[in-house]
Design a protein around this motif. Sequence first.
Motif, PDB file in Angstrom:
ATOM      1  N   PRO A 130       0.807  -1.232   0.000  1.00 46.20           N
ATOM      2  CA  PRO A 130       0.000   0.000   0.000  1.00 46.20           C
ATOM      3  C   PRO A 130       0.836   1.276   0.000  1.00 46.20           C
ATOM      4  O   PRO A 130       0.356   2.332  -0.398  1.00 46.20           O
ATOM      5  CB  PRO A 130      -0.829  -0.104   1.293  1.00 46.20           C
ATOM      6  CG  PRO A 130      -0.276  -1.251   2.057  1.00 46.20           C
ATOM      7  CD  PRO A 130       0.534  -2.102   1.142  1.00 46.20           C
ATOM      8  N   ASN A 131       2.109   1.177   0.423  1.00 48.69           N
ATOM      9  CA  ASN A 131       2.926   2.390   0.471  1.00 48.69           C
ATOM     10  C   ASN A 131       3.677   2.663  -0.827  1.00 48.69           C
ATOM     11  O   ASN A 131       4.480   3.577  -0.898  1.00 48.69           O
ATOM     12  CB  ASN A 131       3.946   2.293   1.606  1.00 48.69           C
ATOM     13  CG  ASN A 131       3.251   2.222   2.946  1.00 48.69           C
ATOM     14  OD1 ASN A 131       2.276   2.935   3.170  1.00 48.69           O
ATOM     15  ND2 ASN A 131       3.712   1.325   3.805  1.00 48.69           N
ATOM     16  N   ARG A 132       3.454   1.840  -1.816  1.00 46.10           N
ATOM     17  CA  ARG A 132       4.186   2.059  -3.051  1.00 46.10           C
ATOM     18  C   ARG A 132       3.193   2.169  -4.202  1.00 46.10           C
ATOM     19  O   ARG A 132       2.012   1.925  -4.029  1.00 46.10           O
ATOM     20  CB  ARG A 132       5.185   0.926  -3.274  1.00 46.10           C
ATOM     21  CG  ARG A 132       6.087   0.800  -2.049  1.00 46.10           C
ATOM     22  CD  ARG A 132       7.025  -0.356  -2.139  1.00 46.10           C
ATOM     23  NE  ARG A 132       8.172  -0.056  -2.975  1.00 46.10           N
ATOM     24  CZ  ARG A 132       9.330  -0.708  -2.858  1.00 46.10           C
ATOM     25  NH1 ARG A 132       9.468  -1.656  -1.972  1.00 46.10           N
ATOM     26  NH2 ARG A 132      10.331  -0.410  -3.633  1.00 46.10           N
ATOM     27  N   ALA A 133       3.703   2.570  -5.352  1.00 46.67           N
ATOM     28  CA  ALA A 133       2.790   2.871  -6.461  1.00 46.67           C
ATOM     29  C   ALA A 133       3.263   2.190  -7.731  1.00 46.67           C
ATOM     30  O   ALA A 133       3.550   2.833  -8.719  1.00 46.67           O
ATOM     31  CB  ALA A 133       2.692   4.383  -6.658  1.00 46.67           C
ATOM     32  N   ARG A 135       3.116   0.068 -11.175  1.00 50.61           N
ATOM     33  CA  ARG A 135       2.162   0.161 -12.267  1.00 50.61           C
ATOM     34  C   ARG A 135       1.168  -1.001 -12.316  1.00 50.61           C
ATOM     35  O   ARG A 135       0.011  -0.832 -12.668  1.00 50.61           O
ATOM     36  CB  ARG A 135       2.967   0.207 -13.566  1.00 50.61           C
ATOM     37  CG  ARG A 135       2.153   0.526 -14.768  1.00 50.61           C
ATOM     38  CD  ARG A 135       3.061   0.587 -15.987  1.00 50.61           C
ATOM     39  NE  ARG A 135       2.275   0.747 -17.178  1.00 50.61           N
ATOM     40  CZ  ARG A 135       1.874   1.915 -17.638  1.00 50.61           C
ATOM     41  NH1 ARG A 135       2.200   3.007 -16.990  1.00 50.61           N
ATOM     42  NH2 ARG A 135       1.158   1.994 -18.730  1.00 50.61           N
ATOM     43  N   LYS A 137      -0.115  -2.540  -9.968  1.00 47.27           N
ATOM     44  CA  LYS A 137      -0.922  -2.648  -8.765  1.00 47.27           C
ATOM     45  C   LYS A 137      -2.425  -2.703  -9.050  1.00 47.27           C
ATOM     46  O   LYS A 137      -3.137  -3.554  -8.512  1.00 47.27           O
ATOM     47  CB  LYS A 137      -0.614  -1.453  -7.880  1.00 47.27           C
ATOM     48  CG  LYS A 137      -1.129  -1.529  -6.477  1.00 47.27           C
ATOM     49  CD  LYS A 137      -0.499  -0.358  -5.730  1.00 47.27           C
ATOM     50  CE  LYS A 137      -0.968  -0.253  -4.320  1.00 47.27           C
ATOM     51  NZ  LYS A 137      -0.255   0.860  -3.663  1.00 47.27           N
TER      52      LYS A 137
END
Lengths: 509, 314
Positions: A130-133, A135, A137
Motif C-alpha cells: 500500500p505504500n508504493r505505487a 504500475r 498494482k
Amino acid sequence: MSLNRRGFLGLTSGLAVVTLAGCGSGATSASSTPRTGGRLRAAFAGGGAKEVLDPHLANLFVEAARSKAMFDKLADLGNDVSPQPRLAEKWEPDADLTRWRISLRQATFHDGRPVRAQDVLASYARILDPNRAFRAKSSLALIDLANSRAVDDRTVEFALKRPFGEFPNALAAFGAYIVPEGADDFTKPVGSGAFSFVSFEPGRSVLLKRNPDYWEGAPLLDELEFVIANEESARTNALLGGQVEYAHDLTPTTARSNASGDRMTIHRSPNSAVQAFAMKVDRAPFDNRDLREAMFLLADRPQLVESVLAGSGQVGNDLFGKDYQHYAGDLPQRQRDLDKAKFLIRKAGAEGLTVKLDTSTAAAGMVEAATVFADQAKGSGLTIEVVQGNKDSYWADTLKNGSLSSFRSGAMPIETHVAQRLLSGSGTNVTKWARPEFDALYEKAVSTSDPAARTEAYREMQRVLHAEGGYLMWGFADWIVGAKPNVGGISTAPANTLDWARFDKVWLG
Amino acid sequence: MSLASYTARRAALGLVQVLAVVTLVFFLVEALPGDAAVALAGDNPDPARIAQIRAAMGLDRPTFERFAQWLVGLPQLDFGVSLVSGRPVADFLFSGIGPTVALAALTLVLLVPISVLVGVLAALREGSLLDRALTSITVALHSIPEFALAVVLIAVFGVQLAWLPPTAVGADLFAQPAVLVLPLVVLLARPICSISRLVRAGMVDALASDYVRHARRLGIGETRVRFAHALPNALAPAVQQVARTTDWLLGGVIVVEAVFVIPGLGTVLVDSVAARDLPVVQGLAVVFAVTTVAVNLLADLVAFRLAPRAEVVA
C-alpha cells in the motif's frame, strides 16, 4: 531534430508506454537460418533519470524490453493480445471464478535457485504494497493476498475478491514480473529470464548475457546490449552507421525513405497503437448523442492514415483493439458522410459552434491528426479549434479538462481497456462514459464461465460504443523497428505483447 | 583595489548569484504544469495512482518545506535523491559532467590556438586575398546553426562515406575517441568564427595604435612588436568571448548531445525537466550557476592581466 519531439515513450512523457497494439503474424525476417552467437546492440529511447532496472517500476519501452529479457511473468500477451501461459504452466479456476490454482513451470533464477510459489506470492505482495505505487498494482488489486497460499513449491492458489474470468489478463499485466522472494535491490537484478545481468550504466547502456538454462531454451545470441538514443534520427544514424543492429521505434518517414536501401530492414507490427479523439459524454457539447455521431461521420479515416501515419497503419472503426481477442470485427466500417454529419449538427443545435480540440506532442502524430481533422470538419457547420497543451502533463490534464482531446493507446486486452477507461469507477475514464447497464455487461463478461455468454457480452459492449461512445478511433498505427539485414527472428507482434522487443529468438546471420 | 580583495568580493557576489539562481529555478519548475507524479503516471493518469506516487515521492509536503530541506543539505554538498529513480542526484551530475567536460576541454584546446592563429593571420594581411577569404568563410560558417551542420556532417561522413562513427551511442568516449570527431567539429565551427573575428579586429586596432607605432620608432623588432605588444591587447576582448563559449560548452550543448547521443549535462537537464525531477534540476542549476560565475570571474582576471587598463569592475 527539434528537442520537443524527442520521444520518450515513457509513461512519463506519455508517449505510449502503455501500449501498442496488435495482431500481427509473429512472423519474421529475411535472414536465412537461425545461428547462435554474437552480441546484438539494440537502440531504444531512454529516460535518463527515470531509468531503473526494477522490473516492477518499468515504465519506458526500453525498461519493458529489458525486464522481459531478464524476468518472466506468470502469463504474457500473445499475438492476438490474449493471455498465454509463461511461468505458469496452466491455470484452473474454481466454479465461481474466485479461486485460481496456478501450476508453475520448472524454472530457475539466474543464481540457481528454483522459482517457487513463495517467490510468486512475494512478488505480488511487493507490487501490492500500500505504500508504493507500482504500475501493475491496479491490475492485481483484485487478489485477496491474505487468503492466497502456496499449496506446494510449484502450485499457487490465488483467492480473488470477486469472481473474475479474465484473471490471466492480470497475470500478464505490464510490470507484473516474478522476482526472487525478498528482492528489493535491483542494482544487480536476478530474474528467471532468457538473459542474465552483466552491467548497467544509467542513461547509456545495459549489457546482458545468454542464460543457458532458460526454461524455454537458451537464446541464440551470446550477448544483448541495450543502448540509449533518445532522438529517432540518432537511432537511425547509429543503425545506418553500423553502431547498432536494432533500432526501436522509428517514424513512418524513416521507414519509407529506407525501405529500398540495403543497409536497413524495416519490420512493422500492425495494430500496435490506436489513434483517436476522445469526446467527454458527460458535458456539453458531446453529451448530445447526435453530435457524437456527427463527429464519427466527419472523420475521413483513410486520409488521416495516409497523411498522419504516412500510410503506416490501418483505418479504425471507433473500437479499441482491432483483431484482438473479442474484437467485434463484424460491425460495419464507418465512412465519411458530410451531408449526414451536417444534418446531425443542425439537429443537435450545434451549427456555428466552435469546439476546442486539446492536443500535444505527448505522442507522435497527435498534433498532426488534430490539425487534419479540424480541416476535415470545415464546411460542416462545426468549427474545431486545435489547442496545443503541455506534453508532460497532457494525459492528466485531458482526463479532467476540456470536452474533446487527442488520444492514443498501445495494446492491451479489450477487457483491460474497458476496465481502465469505460466503467463508472474507472481511474482513467477520459470520455466520462459511465452507464450502469454497461457496467453490468462488463460484470457479466468477466464473471461468467460460459464462453458464448462472454463473447456476446463483449459484442454488445462494443456495439453500444460503436453507436454512441465517446471515442472516435480513426486508425491503428504500425509499430516500426529497423534492423540490419542480417538480423533474423524479429517478430511483428504488436508492441506491448510478449513477442515485441523480444530478443531470445533473434539471431545475427 | 588589490586583485585578491577584488577576487574575494566577486566570489561573495557569485555565491549570492548562485543562491538566487537555484531559488528561481526551483519555483519556476514548480510553476510548470504537472509535477513528477503526473509526469511519471504519463498516459495512465489515474488520480488514485497519481496520489499514491505523490505520497511515495514526498510531494504531498508543502513546497517551502521541500525547498528548505533541500537548501539545508546544500552546504554539505548533499543534493538529495532523484524523485523518480531514488538514486542520489550527485550520481546524475557526475555521470553527466564527464562527457560534457571532456568535450568542452577538447573544444577549448583546439579552439583557442586555431582562432587566434586565424585572427592574427587575417589581421597581419589586412585587406589581402587571404583576409577576405577567411572573412567570407568565417561569416558563412557562423551563420549555420549547430544542428544543421551536425545533420549534414553525419549524413556525409557518418552514413554515406562511413569514415567516422555517426553517433556516440553506447560508446565509451575515451576508449573510442573517433566518436568525438564530428561533435568537436560542430562545436568548434561557430566559436572559431566569432573569436577569430574578435582577435582580428583587436589586432588591427592594436597594430594601428599609438603605442605600437611608438614601439616601432624605438626600433623594437617587428616580431616582438606584433606578438609581445600588440597581441596581448588584441586578445583582451576575445577572452570574454572565450569565457562565454566555455560557459556554453559546460552547460551541455543540448542539440549536439541529442544528435550525437552524448549523455552529458544537457541530456540530463532535458530528461529531468521532462520528468519534473526537481532535485536533479536543482543540482544542475547549482552546477551551471557555479560554472558561469567561476568562468566569468576567471575571464575578468585574465583580461585584467592581459590589458591592465581594461575596466574590470563587476
